[in-house]
Structure formats: C-alpha cells, structure tokens
Enzyme design. Structure first.
Site, PDB file in Angstrom:
ATOM      1  N   GLU A  59       1.963 -22.535 -10.022  1.00 13.24           N
ATOM      2  CA  GLU A  59       1.981 -23.971  -9.764  1.00 13.24           C
ATOM      3  C   GLU A  59       1.679 -24.748 -11.042  1.00 13.24           C
ATOM      4  O   GLU A  59       2.269 -25.801 -11.293  1.00 13.24           O
ATOM      5  CB  GLU A  59       0.975 -24.324  -8.669  1.00 13.24           C
ATOM      6  N   TYR A  95       2.561 -54.584  -6.318  1.00 12.53           N
ATOM      7  CA  TYR A  95       2.967 -53.257  -5.844  1.00 12.53           C
ATOM      8  C   TYR A  95       3.217 -52.309  -7.011  1.00 12.53           C
ATOM      9  O   TYR A  95       2.866 -51.134  -6.957  1.00 12.53           O
ATOM     10  CB  TYR A  95       4.229 -53.334  -4.991  1.00 12.53           C
ATOM     11  N   ILE A 109      -5.318 -30.544  -3.401  1.00  7.96           N
ATOM     12  CA  ILE A 109      -4.784 -31.882  -3.144  1.00  7.96           C
ATOM     13  C   ILE A 109      -5.846 -32.775  -2.506  1.00  7.96           C
ATOM     14  O   ILE A 109      -5.745 -33.993  -2.559  1.00  7.96           O
ATOM     15  CB  ILE A 109      -3.474 -31.857  -2.326  1.00  7.96           C
ATOM     16  N   GLU A 110      -6.902 -32.178  -1.964  1.00  5.38           N
ATOM     17  CA  GLU A 110      -8.035 -32.972  -1.489  1.00  5.38           C
ATOM     18  C   GLU A 110      -8.681 -33.729  -2.651  1.00  5.38           C
ATOM     19  O   GLU A 110      -9.039 -34.898  -2.522  1.00  5.38           O
ATOM     20  CB  GLU A 110      -9.073 -32.065  -0.810  1.00  5.38           C
ATOM     21  N   LYS A 133       2.507 -32.077   0.041  1.00  2.30           N
ATOM     22  CA  LYS A 133       2.843 -31.006  -0.897  1.00  2.30           C
ATOM     23  C   LYS A 133       3.907 -30.130  -0.233  1.00  2.30           C
ATOM     24  O   LYS A 133       3.604 -29.101   0.367  1.00  2.30           O
ATOM     25  CB  LYS A 133       1.585 -30.204  -1.254  1.00  2.30           C
TER      26      LYS A 133
END
Length: 121
Positions: free
Chosen positions: A21, A53, A72-73, A99
């Site tokens: 990864e 934005y 990803i937390e 993900k």
C-alpha cells in the site's frame, strides 16, 4: 444547524498497514459534512458569508495526500482537524473515508470509516 456537503472527493494516496500500500498507493474517496450557521449567506447572497468549498477541498486534499497513515481511522481524525482549522465558523464535521482497495479476504466488499466531531473548545 445548516450544513455544507462535499461528496465523493477522490484522491490518490499511500495509506495502509502493508508495504504494498505504501509502495503502490490507491484511490481514497472522502465525503464531508460541515455544520455551521448559513443564515447570513442565505439572506445576503454574499460569498464572504459562507465557507469556501474550494478551501475545504484543498484542506482535505492536503491532509489525504501529504501525510501517510497506517489506519484510515487516523486519516479521518486528521481530516476533521484540518476542517476545523479551515474556518472558525464550522461547529461540527463528519468525514467518511472510503478505501475501495482495502485488502479483504473475499473477492468483493467495501470499507469506510466515518467520524463526527464537534469543534474543540
């Protein structure tokens, strides 16, 4: 409270536990909701009365693409922090990190993490 929603923001990054990864990278998708009072913008039709934005997207992009996280937390937590740093009018935020290429032991499936945070005092 009013909300601004940004959905399916897509970024290529290198988050994850595995060496592959970090080496190969993958696509991440981000959904973001920011709660704030938008009544002044709704009444005045003045740009300065709302949150930009593009500035929000840039804050998310910088967080997702410029730092590597194993989880990803942790990435979601960093995005929440970046959003609060973007504009002091944002009182609450929710981020969902998708993900799609998460290594799962089955042929199909989706992974995402969602966090909702209120502005720290």
């Amino acid at each position: 409270m009013d909300a601004i929603h940004l959905e399916d923001l897509s970024f290529f990054a290198y988050h994850g536990l595995y060496d592959e990864e970090a080496r190969l990278g993958q696509r991440f998708h981000v959904d973001l909701t920011c709660w704030l009072d938008l009544s002044a913008a709704g009444e005045s039709d003045e740009y300065e009365q709302t949150v930009c934005y593009a500035t929000l997207v840039k804050a998310v992009e910088d967080t997702v693409t410029n730092t590597r996280f194993k989880l990803i937390e942790r990435l979601a937590t960093a995005v929440c922090t970046a959003v609060f740093e973007t504009d002091p009018r944002i009182q609450k935020t929710k981020v969902r990190i998708h993900k799609p290429g998460a290594p799962l032991p089955i042929p199909t499936g989706k992974v995402s993490v969602e966090m909702t945070r209120e502005r720290p005092e």
